[in-house]
Design a protein around this motif. Sequence first.
Motif, PDB file in Angstrom:
ATOM      1  N   VAL A  37       0.849  -1.187   0.000  1.00  0.00           N
ATOM      2  CA  VAL A  37       0.000   0.000   0.000  1.00  0.00           C
ATOM      3  C   VAL A  37       0.887   1.239   0.000  1.00  0.00           C
ATOM      4  O   VAL A  37       1.685   1.442   0.920  1.00  0.00           O
ATOM      5  CB  VAL A  37      -0.937  -0.007   1.235  1.00  0.00           C
ATOM      6  N   LEU A  38       0.743   2.038  -1.053  1.00  0.00           N
ATOM      7  CA  LEU A  38       1.516   3.267  -1.200  1.00  0.00           C
ATOM      8  C   LEU A  38       0.642   4.421  -0.731  1.00  0.00           C
ATOM      9  O   LEU A  38      -0.490   4.578  -1.206  1.00  0.00           O
ATOM     10  CB  LEU A  38       1.920   3.479  -2.649  1.00  0.00           C
ATOM     11  N   ILE A  39       1.165   5.199   0.191  1.00  0.00           N
ATOM     12  CA  ILE A  39       0.380   6.285   0.782  1.00  0.00           C
ATOM     13  C   ILE A  39       1.093   7.617   0.573  1.00  0.00           C
ATOM     14  O   ILE A  39       2.278   7.746   0.885  1.00  0.00           O
ATOM     15  CB  ILE A  39       0.153   6.046   2.291  1.00  0.00           C
ATOM     16  N   ARG A  40       0.311   8.579   0.055  1.00  0.00           N
ATOM     17  CA  ARG A  40       0.760   9.974  -0.001  1.00  0.00           C
ATOM     18  C   ARG A  40      -0.128  10.754   0.946  1.00  0.00           C
ATOM     19  O   ARG A  40      -1.332  10.521   1.011  1.00  0.00           O
ATOM     20  CB  ARG A  40       0.602  10.545  -1.401  1.00  0.00           C
ATOM     21  N   THR A  41       0.486  11.667   1.657  1.00  0.00           N
ATOM     22  CA  THR A  41      -0.289  12.505   2.565  1.00  0.00           C
ATOM     23  C   THR A  41       0.085  13.960   2.354  1.00  0.00           C
ATOM     24  O   THR A  41       1.205  14.266   1.942  1.00  0.00           O
ATOM     25  CB  THR A  41      -0.064  12.098   4.039  1.00  0.00           C
ATOM     26  N   SER A  42      -0.861  14.816   2.624  1.00  0.00           N
ATOM     27  CA  SER A  42      -0.564  16.252   2.613  1.00  0.00           C
ATOM     28  C   SER A  42      -0.318  16.735   4.033  1.00  0.00           C
ATOM     29  O   SER A  42      -0.014  17.894   4.263  1.00  0.00           O
ATOM     30  CB  SER A  42      -1.724  17.028   1.967  1.00  0.00           C
ATOM     31  N   GLU A  43      -0.477  15.822   4.991  1.00  0.00           N
ATOM     32  CA  GLU A  43      -0.278  16.127   6.416  1.00  0.00           C
ATOM     33  C   GLU A  43       1.127  15.672   6.827  1.00  0.00           C
ATOM     34  O   GLU A  43       1.498  14.537   6.545  1.00  0.00           O
ATOM     35  CB  GLU A  43      -1.300  15.376   7.272  1.00  0.00           C
ATOM     36  N   ILE A  82       6.309   9.066  -2.831  1.00  0.00           N
ATOM     37  CA  ILE A  82       5.435   8.313  -1.931  1.00  0.00           C
ATOM     38  C   ILE A  82       5.931   8.540  -0.509  1.00  0.00           C
ATOM     39  O   ILE A  82       7.127   8.442  -0.232  1.00  0.00           O
ATOM     40  CB  ILE A  82       5.464   6.798  -2.268  1.00  0.00           C
ATOM     41  N   ASP A  83       5.017   8.811   0.417  1.00  0.00           N
ATOM     42  CA  ASP A  83       5.411   9.077   1.804  1.00  0.00           C
ATOM     43  C   ASP A  83       5.606   7.806   2.616  1.00  0.00           C
ATOM     44  O   ASP A  83       6.534   7.711   3.420  1.00  0.00           O
ATOM     45  CB  ASP A  83       4.360   9.969   2.485  1.00  0.00           C
ATOM     46  N   TYR A  84       4.714   6.804   2.414  1.00  0.00           N
ATOM     47  CA  TYR A  84       4.772   5.568   3.197  1.00  0.00           C
ATOM     48  C   TYR A  84       4.463   4.377   2.309  1.00  0.00           C
ATOM     49  O   TYR A  84       3.684   4.494   1.351  1.00  0.00           O
ATOM     50  CB  TYR A  84       3.746   5.586   4.341  1.00  0.00           C
ATOM     51  N   ILE A  85       5.030   3.240   2.650  1.00  0.00           N
ATOM     52  CA  ILE A  85       4.649   1.980   2.025  1.00  0.00           C
ATOM     53  C   ILE A  85       4.369   0.982   3.146  1.00  0.00           C
ATOM     54  O   ILE A  85       5.116   0.906   4.131  1.00  0.00           O
ATOM     55  CB  ILE A  85       5.718   1.441   1.035  1.00  0.00           C
ATOM     56  N   LEU A  86       3.263   0.270   2.994  1.00  0.00           N
ATOM     57  CA  LEU A  86       2.858  -0.729   3.969  1.00  0.00           C
ATOM     58  C   LEU A  86       2.813  -2.094   3.301  1.00  0.00           C
ATOM     59  O   LEU A  86       2.446  -2.199   2.129  1.00  0.00           O
ATOM     60  CB  LEU A  86       1.451  -0.435   4.510  1.00  0.00           C
ATOM     61  N   LYS A  87       3.152  -3.111   4.045  1.00  0.00           N
ATOM     62  CA  LYS A  87       2.915  -4.490   3.618  1.00  0.00           C
ATOM     63  C   LYS A  87       1.762  -4.985   4.476  1.00  0.00           C
ATOM     64  O   LYS A  87       1.874  -5.048   5.696  1.00  0.00           O
ATOM     65  CB  LYS A  87       4.150  -5.363   3.824  1.00  0.00           C
TER      66      LYS A  87
END
Length: 153
Positions: free
Chosen positions: A71-77, A106-111
């Motif tokens: 899961v690739l997550i981008r945030t503006s926070e 990309i800010d975060y990657i989750l498995k």
Amino acid sequence: MSVRLDTTDRKILAALQADAAQSLDEIAKEVGSSKTPVWNRIKKMREAGIIGQQTVLLDAEALGFEACFFVLIRTSEHDTEWQMRFLQALQSRPEVQEAHRLAGDIDYILKVRVQNARAYDTFYQALIAEVKVHNVTALLSMEEIKSTVALPL
């Protein structure tokens, strides 16, 4: 505490990475030493934090966790409060096996390991209800080609 590792230490670590359940006698034989010095080295490396928690590896698919999503997550926070809420959200969800903060677009990657796509959607809906994210991309792993926790000693 800084510890200098010699060849024997590295052999012990390699043996433990291969099978941490093996006996001290087996490890000592494998590394060409005796039981007490091997135990003392292991103890020293535990105290130094080189050897961490010991656990067992489970077969996810055999237990019904057939879907692995990255899961690739981008945030503006990026403020501290958001980061704390995000970290808390991830830590409270056992589906998240790994989480990394990244450099780049990309800010975060989750498995994330779940039973199926429906279970992933439940995870996703709960996550976005708890923390605001700008963009989420989920990639389904079609086949695990290699997986290891062993370090290249």
